[in-house]
Write a protein that holds these residues in place. Structure first.
Motif, short mmCIF file in Angstrom:
data_model
loop_
_atom_site.label_atom_id
_atom_site.label_comp_id
_atom_site.label_asym_id
_atom_site.label_seq_id
_atom_site.Cartn_x
_atom_site.Cartn_y
_atom_site.Cartn_z
N ALA A 1 0.43 -0.91 -0.11
CA ALA A 1 -0.02 -0.28 -0.54
C ALA A 1 1.06 1.57 0.16
N ARG A 2 1.72 1.25 0.19
CA ARG A 2 2.69 2.29 0.52
C ARG A 2 4.61 2.28 -0.08
N TYR A 3 4.99 1.42 0.59
CA TYR A 3 6.76 1.15 -0.20
C TYR A 3 6.46 1.13 -1.48
N GLN A 4 5.96 -0.13 -1.15
CA GLN A 4 5.94 -0.39 -3.49
C GLN A 4 5.65 0.98 -4.16
N VAL A 5 4.73 1.94 -3.75
CA VAL A 5 4.14 2.75 -4.71
C VAL A 5 4.80 4.36 -3.97
N SER A 6 5.55 4.28 -3.64
CA SER A 6 6.39 5.21 -3.53
C SER A 6 7.85 5.28 -4.20
N PHE A 7 7.61 3.75 -3.93
CA PHE A 7 9.62 3.60 -5.00
C PHE A 7 9.21 3.78 -6.50
N GLU A 8 8.24 3.02 -6.87
CA GLU A 8 7.59 2.74 -8.08
C GLU A 8 7.40 3.70 -8.78
N GLU A 9 6.63 5.20 -7.76
CA GLU A 9 6.57 6.51 -8.03
C GLU A 9 7.56 7.34 -8.90
N LEU A 10 8.34 7.39 -7.81
CA LEU A 10 9.90 8.43 -7.87
C LEU A 10 10.40 7.37 -8.71
N LEU A 11 10.57 6.34 -8.94
CA LEU A 11 11.96 5.22 -9.68
C LEU A 11 11.21 6.08 -11.49
N ASN A 12 9.32 6.15 -11.64
CA ASN A 12 9.31 6.03 -12.30
C ASN A 12 8.78 7.65 -13.16
N LYS A 13 9.32 8.59 -12.14
CA LYS A 13 8.95 10.00 -12.24
C LYS A 13 10.44 10.58 -12.68
N THR A 14 11.77 9.69 -12.11
CA THR A 14 12.95 10.09 -12.40
C THR A 14 13.58 9.37 -14.00
N LEU A 15 12.71 8.94 -14.02
CA LEU A 15 12.97 7.51 -15.22
C LEU A 15 12.81 8.20 -16.63
N GLU A 16 10.95 8.50 -16.79
CA GLU A 16 10.18 8.95 -17.43
C GLU A 16 10.61 10.14 -18.50
N SER A 17 12.47 10.85 -18.12
CA SER A 17 12.02 11.93 -18.70
C SER A 17 12.86 11.27 -20.64
N ASN A 18 13.49 9.77 -19.96
CA ASN A 18 14.32 9.33 -20.69
C ASN A 18 13.26 7.81 -21.08
N GLU A 19 12.13 7.97 -21.15
CA GLU A 19 10.59 6.95 -21.38
C GLU A 19 10.86 5.65 -21.18
N ILE A 20 11.25 5.55 -20.20
CA ILE A 20 11.64 4.27 -19.20
C ILE A 20 10.25 4.09 -18.56
N TYR A 21 9.62 2.94 -18.61
CA TYR A 21 8.03 3.25 -17.47
C TYR A 21 8.22 0.78 -16.51
N VAL A 22 8.73 1.32 -15.44
CA VAL A 22 8.63 0.36 -14.33
C VAL A 22 7.51 0.42 -14.13
N GLY A 23 6.18 -1.45 -14.27
CA GLY A 23 5.10 -1.52 -13.75
C GLY A 23 5.21 -2.88 -13.32
N GLU A 24 4.36 -3.30 -12.15
CA GLU A 24 4.13 -4.70 -12.43
C GLU A 24 3.08 -5.64 -13.52
N GLU A 25 2.63 -4.41 -13.89
CA GLU A 25 1.60 -4.93 -15.22
C GLU A 25 2.58 -5.45 -16.14
N ASN A 26 3.66 -5.27 -15.67
CA ASN A 26 4.63 -5.35 -17.49
C ASN A 26 5.74 -7.16 -17.63
N THR A 27 4.57 -8.20 -17.06
CA THR A 27 5.47 -8.78 -17.06
C THR A 27 5.05 -9.77 -18.58
#
Length: 203
Positions: free
Chosen positions: A88-114
């Protein structure tokens, strides 16, 4: 004036206790993933030590016993929140900041990308819950192992990164809740790992 001096002293002591964040590549390289834009991610909380406890289970049992002694059922509710905060908290926060940092390079990380070629694995090895008792506080902190593996063959580890001393803190009294402090540590971890990845991949 005396109170100001005391507060400044406590602040300096608290800040001085925080160790510098450190990120290093233990093995492999991020070069093979340079052309990839989508990544799956999984989380591993096995064999976590918490504070002075080598085993997270021992820490949980102690807290449950203490809280239930003060108020029947409180410890059980605390345990449910401690485990539930991961998703509910840790994974959401980790992914949110990771993706925000990577978005300028058009990289996306998510559990749905199986179906992605590579999967990122975030294994937590240590959690310092920290504390906030108004007159003084200690930030939360986490150590993690971050791996990039081949999705179809997870034993094929492309790169393994060690990230230590990720601090979790907020200003004022907004982090009285342990989960909030730890959540901020995961957010910081995501942000710094994202910056590290960009530096190594696009150097």
């Amino acid at each position: 004036m005396k109170n100001i001096v005391i507060c400044l002293t406590l602040l300096l002591l608290t800040c001085g206790a925080v160790q510098a964040q450190k990120i290093v590549i233990k093995s492999g390289s991020l070069d093979p993933i340079k052309s990839e834009k989508f990544f799956n991610i999984t989380y591993d909380y096995n064999d976590v030590s918490v504070g002075k406890f080598e085993n997270e289970e021992d820490y949980i049992n102690k807290k449950v016993s203490e809280y239930n002694t003060k108020e029947p059922g409180r410890g059980d509710r605390w345990k449910e929140a401690w485990i539930g905060d991961r998703k509910a908290r840790y994974q959401v926060s980790f992914e949110e900041l990771l993706n925000k940092t990577l978005e300028s390079n058009e990289i996306y990380v998510g559990e749905e990308n199986t179906d992605s070629k590579y999967t990122m694995v975030l294994k937590t090895t240590f959690i310092e819950p920290g504390f906030n008792i108004y007159i003084t506080k200690k930030p939360a902190m986490i150590h993690v192992i971050f791996k990039v593996v081949e999705t179809a063959n997870p034993s094929n580890v492309i790169c393994e990164i060690i990230s230590k001393n990720n601090p979790g803190r907020t200003f004022g009294d907004s982090d009285l809740d342990t989960g909030i402090r730890i959540k901020e540590a995961y957010a910081k971890c995501g942000k710094e790992l994202g910056k590290f990845m960009i530096k190594k991949i696009y150097k």
